[in-house]
Write an enzyme that holds these catalytic residues in place. Structure first.
Site, PDB file in Angstrom:
ATOM      1  N   CYS A 129      36.012  26.009  98.716  1.00 26.84           N
ATOM      2  CA  CYS A 129      35.876  27.465  98.828  1.00 26.84           C
ATOM      3  C   CYS A 129      37.040  28.130  99.558  1.00 26.84           C
ATOM      4  O   CYS A 129      37.253  29.335  99.403  1.00 26.84           O
ATOM      5  CB  CYS A 129      34.570  27.811  99.532  1.00 26.84           C
ATOM      6  SG  CYS A 129      33.108  27.186  98.682  1.00 26.84           S
ATOM      7  N   HIS A 269      34.930  34.911 102.463  1.00 21.26           N
ATOM      8  CA  HIS A 269      34.278  34.152 101.405  1.00 21.26           C
ATOM      9  C   HIS A 269      32.839  34.656 101.282  1.00 21.26           C
ATOM     10  O   HIS A 269      32.284  35.202 102.230  1.00 21.26           O
ATOM     11  CB  HIS A 269      34.325  32.661 101.751  1.00 21.26           C
ATOM     12  CG  HIS A 269      33.568  31.797 100.802  1.00 21.26           C
ATOM     13  ND1 HIS A 269      33.705  31.911  99.437  1.00 21.26           N
ATOM     14  CD2 HIS A 269      32.646  30.810 101.018  1.00 21.26           C
ATOM     15  CE1 HIS A 269      32.908  31.029  98.853  1.00 21.26           C
ATOM     16  NE2 HIS A 269      32.256  30.356  99.784  1.00 21.26           N
TER      17      HIS A 269
END
EC number: 2.3.1.230
Length: 348
Positions: A129, A269
């Site tokens: 990620c 994120h």
């Protein structure tokens, strides 16, 4: 040492979006309203290979658009850095037209050839990620040292290829790709001011890709590679992910000689609203200084940060001259944060 400019960014998402009540989730048990509210995803997109969508074809489309819109000649690009969390590559375009599913070659070499980047050093990297942040740091390092003037950064996620559609976790994730162009900065108006990363493998097993049967198998089910979230993953993540990203942000700000009050906007994120809000509160970011994008896109792994950055730029929430922090967590687990001074960024 040369300055670094984030010159352009673009994203490409699947054509079709799936709502929470779509039949694709018919075999998923226990999808209560509290599940949807906790994770905050209302719709998400999946690549459709029947329509030519995959991790390669859409990133080619996005990269060609960025090169064209930024008036960047392919043979002027010095380096190409690619990330794709899925170990399975499904397409190689015109470069290897008869090659289908494969583990390698990975994306960078093939994409470089497809785009005509005849002078570019191709490199594949991986931090799940947080791959976009890792790639930006690698690109900035090459530019800062004078070893490159233009670097293309690519993140492409075909996660639906690994989803178990008998598991609730399949409802969270989504496909997509992002491309950014970093160039040498001409003045002090833009630069990567600082980066910070750290890792902790204590909870390595919480979120992994592994060979197994579906969670609720039929009689014909066979083992295959699935994304797998630990049975108590939600609680385990809540024990360490909320605190570690603010640690990375504080370290990056300290390196830059700045405080959180000096930052105009935060780009996080997008794994879940409770995590994003915890990160924001942990660094003292006000609600108007960040946004949630996972509701309309799902969790796009490494594409979530660049997509949220692009959205902020497009909506005018991030403007030329702003100082921003980008931060996130990666399975395994890694934590990363960067402080940027932005100039004009082309969104295409």
């Amino acid at each position: 040492m040369h300055k670094v400019k984030l010159a352009a960014i673009t994203c490409e998402l699947p054509a079709r979006s799936y709502e929470n009540d779509d039949p694709v989730f018919a075999a998923v048990p226990d999808l209560s309203e509290s599940w949807w509210q906790f994770w905050g995803v209302n719709r998400r997109g999946y690549f459709d290979p029947r329509n030519g969508e995959n991790e390669f074809s859409l990133v080619v489309r996005a990269a060609e658009r960025l090169l064209r819109s930024s008036d960047t000649a392919p043979d002027s690009v010095d380096m190409l850095i690619c990330s794709a969390s899925s170990p399975i590559m499904t397409d190689a375009g015109d470069v290897l037209p008869d090659l289908r599913g494969r583990l390698y070659p990975r994306m960078a070499n093939v994409l470089s050839k497809q785009l005509g980047l005849s002078r570019a050093l191709p490199l594949d990297s991986q931090m799940e990620c947080a791959s976009f942040l890792l790639n930006l740091r690698l690109a900035a390092s090459m530019i800062r040292q004078g070893k490159a003037e233009k670097v293309l950064v690519v993140c492409s996620e075909y996660i639906s290829n690994l989803l178990d559609f008998t598991s609730r976790t399949s409802t969270l994730f989504a496909d997509g790709c992002a491309v950014a162009l970093l160039t040498r900065g001409d003045d002090d108006s833009c630069d990567l001011l600082a980066s910070a990363e750290h890792s902790d493998a204590t909870f390595y097993e919480v979120a992994t890709g592994r060979w197994r049967l579906p969670e609720n198998p039929t009689g014909e089910a066979k083992p295959r590679l699935y994304f797998s979230l630990f049975s108590d993953g939600q609680n385990k993540m809540a024990s360490f992910v909320p605190t570690n990203v603010p640690i990375a942000m504080r370290r990056a700000l300290e390196k830059a000689g700045l405080g959180s009050d000096d930052i105009d906007y935060f780009v996080f994120h997008q794994p879940a609203p409770f995590l994003v809000k915890a990160w924001a509160e942990g660094i003292g970011a006000r609600p108007e200084q960040y946004q949630l994008t996972m509701g309309d896109t799902g969790v796009m792994i490494s594409v979530s940060i660049p997509y949220t950055l692009m959205t902020g730029l497009r909506e005018g929430k991030i403007r030329p001259g702003d100082r921003i922090v980008m931060a996130g967590a990666a399975t395994g687990w890694g934590f990363a944060a960067q402080v940027w001074q932005l100039g004009e960024v082309l969104v295409c």
